[in-house]
Design an enzyme around this catalytic site. Structure first.
Site, mmCIF file in Angstrom:
data_model
loop_
_atom_site.group_PDB
_atom_site.id
_atom_site.type_symbol
_atom_site.label_atom_id
_atom_site.label_comp_id
_atom_site.label_asym_id
_atom_site.label_seq_id
_atom_site.Cartn_x
_atom_site.Cartn_y
_atom_site.Cartn_z
ATOM 1 C CB CYS A 36 -0.902 0.110 1.403
ATOM 2 S SG CYS A 36 -2.090 -1.308 1.357
ATOM 3 N N GLY A 43 -0.425 0.083 -4.975
ATOM 4 C CA GLY A 43 -1.702 -0.293 -4.735
ATOM 5 C C GLY A 43 -2.455 -0.161 -5.851
ATOM 6 C CG ASN A 71 3.308 0.677 3.305
ATOM 7 O OD1 ASN A 71 4.201 0.879 3.178
ATOM 8 N ND2 ASN A 71 2.826 -0.540 2.711
ATOM 9 N N GLY A 72 1.657 -1.840 5.394
ATOM 10 C CA GLY A 72 2.255 -2.876 6.081
ATOM 11 C C GLY A 72 1.230 -3.738 6.480
ATOM 12 C CE1 TYR A 94 7.746 -6.633 -9.033
ATOM 13 C CE2 TYR A 94 6.488 -6.133 -7.379
ATOM 14 C CZ TYR A 94 6.502 -6.657 -8.372
ATOM 15 O OH TYR A 94 5.577 -6.597 -9.371
#
Length: 501
Positions: free
Chosen positions: A33, A59, A134-135, A274
């Site tokens: 995210c 995302g 995020n996570g 990535y």
């Protein structure tokens, strides 16, 4: 609180684009995210929307913005891409205020439903509170079950909502202390942006697994997952939020809180391999340069006799450039990516579903035919897409196909926000190197070593006693407790014992 209308959004209420998207993306690591926050800007929502555009790679399932205008909070949350909703000026006009938080989502916990789209919002006794995450919390399910048993009423299926409840239940007097109280209860990986009627708050987990940066745009302050979001709005990078740090921005300026004992940071290595955009700077390192260096080290470790180096676009491009530079083998675009194939494309019928990869990637026959080629990609997960790409190269006339992966074999699943398959679906967890080579149909196959990754990051080698990065997908060395996972295993064992008795 103004709520966005329409639960269907761009993808409906199901799990996205179904089999078609699984065919194209099931062999890729899925993004986590992205979060964004802005304080003290007259066009806060518009700035947030532009910042989220830059974070779209993190995302693509949903996007949301919550803004505050000094009197009330306003929310627009929709399924779909940022541009599907926030390129419309009428939507931005419904988000007045000088402060806003935004979020782009790929669901690692919780279904793709509008009620799961962030930022989440709640009215607390201290006022409104919006949060984006995020996570992934590794004890989120355990906490959620406990909260529900204690009478909590939940509105979503995300672990992020747990944080809302924990903040609401804290008895501390100051809001920042209530927020820190909640953080002390959670485990796992998180970068958070939160908005109250007075403050913009950012927080990063004690190991700094997920990234978060601070920027400045005139008199406004910005929080974002990556520096590329600062660049797109013309903001100046100030610094990274430190691991375990809580930063509070209000009319008085910026205050830093460090409520956790000092720990060595262990940022996620996959941000460099990535997830992050190549033009971002993460932890002081250029993502593009690191990926290129990974290709250079890969060429040193696993050379091959070949005529041309071909990247698997787009993620393999920097590593392929580095591989070409060290090996002296020419770099060519032997695969052309169609950037216009997306979720809205008509889903093919079952009898042509195997052609899906060709709609996204096409062989450049003039480069490939009659050549010995080295294919360079950033990672290998299930291997299904690699099979199709190798076959595509052979169909285009390649004499030999040598596959090189610019990361180590992925042998363990992730629990920190990356959507990896279960271990029995990971090719490297179920096959040895020769078995993987036969499976994808390449003439040779090699991966970057774990120490090679660390060399590319500027380290001499991985320190097994104090690893410098979160690299559990390669090593099985998980840096935090996996409370939910342990609980699930225990429940399964109890269930089996009950059945046996």
């Amino acid at each position: 609180m103004d709520h966005a209308s329409g639960d269907q959004g761009a993808f409906g209420q199901g799990a996205g684009a179904g089999d078609w998207d699984a065919d194209l993306n099931g062999d890729r690591l899925r993004e986590e995210c992205g979060v964004f926050g802005v304080f003290n800007h007259p066009d806060a929502a518009a700035i947030a929307a532009i910042g989220l555009h830059a974070l779209q790679h993190r995302g693509q399932e949903a996007a949301g913005i919550v803004a505050y205008d000094g009197r009330r909070f306003h929310s627009e949350r929709r399924l779909g891409l940022v541009g599907d909703t926030f390129s419309d000026a009428r939507v931005i006009d419904r988000l007045p205020g000088q402060a806003a938080v935004g979020h782009v989502r790929y669901s690692t916990t919780g279904e793709t439903l509008l009620r799961n789209v962030q930022p989440l919002f709640a009215e607390l006794d201290a006022g409104g509170f919006a949060i984006g995450h995020n996570g992934n919390l590794t004890n989120g399910l355990t906490l959620r079950k406990q909260l529900v048993r204690d009478g909590a009423i939940t509105q979503s299926t995300t672990d992020t909502e747990v944080i809302l409840h924990l903040v609401a239940r804290s008895r501390k007097a100051r809001f920042v202390d209530r927020f820190i109280d909640a953080l002390r209860c959670i485990e796992g990986a998180y970068s958070l942006v939160a908005l109250t009627n007075k403050k913009l708050i950012g927080a990063r987990d004690p190991l700094g697994i997920r990234p978060l940066v601070l920027g400045q745009l005139g008199d406004a302050y910005i929080l974002a997952s990556e520096t590329c979001a600062l660049d797109i709005i013309g903001a100046t990078y100030v610094r990274d939020i430190e691991n375990g740090e809580v930063i509070v921005i209000d009319d008085e300026g910026v205050q830093s809180h460090k409520p956790f004992p000092p720990m060595q940071a262990r940022p996620c290595i996959f941000e460099y391999i990535y997830f992050a955009r190549p033009d971002s700077i993460v932890g002081g390192r250029s993502v593009y340069q690191v990926r290129k260096m990974m290709g250079q080290v890969l060429a040193e470790e696993s050379a091959a006799e070949a005529d041309v180096v071909v990247p698997v676009p787009d993620s393999g491009v920097p590593a392929a450039i580095g591989f070409s530079q060290v090996s002296g083998i020419p770099y060519e675009l032997g695969i052309i990516r169609n950037h216009y194939v997306g979720r809205t494309f008509i889903q093919p019928t079952q009898n042509v579903r195997d052609q899906g990869v060709r709609m996204k990637h096409s062989a450049n026959r003039s480069v490939v035919a009659g050549k010995r080629i080295i294919l360079v990609d950033d990672s290998l997960v299930r291997g299904t897409t690699s099979v199709k790409i190798v076959r595509m190269m052979r169909d285009a006339g390649a004499r030999e196909v040598h596959f090189r992966i610019a990361s180590p074999p992925i042998t363990h699943p992730d629990y920190y926000g990356i959507d990896t398959p279960d271990r029995d679906k990971l090719l490297a967890a179920t096959h040895d190197l020769e078995g993987m080579r036969r499976y994808i149909g390449a003439d040779s196959l090699a991966f970057l070593t774990v120490d090679g990754v660390y060399r590319a990051m500027g380290c001499e080698a991985r320190d097994p006693a104090r690893p410098q990065f979160t690299d559990h997908c390669f090593t099985g060395d998980y840096p935090t407790a996996l409370t939910d996972k342990a609980g699930a295993v225990a429940s399964q064992q109890l269930s089996l014992l009950a059945e046996a008795s």
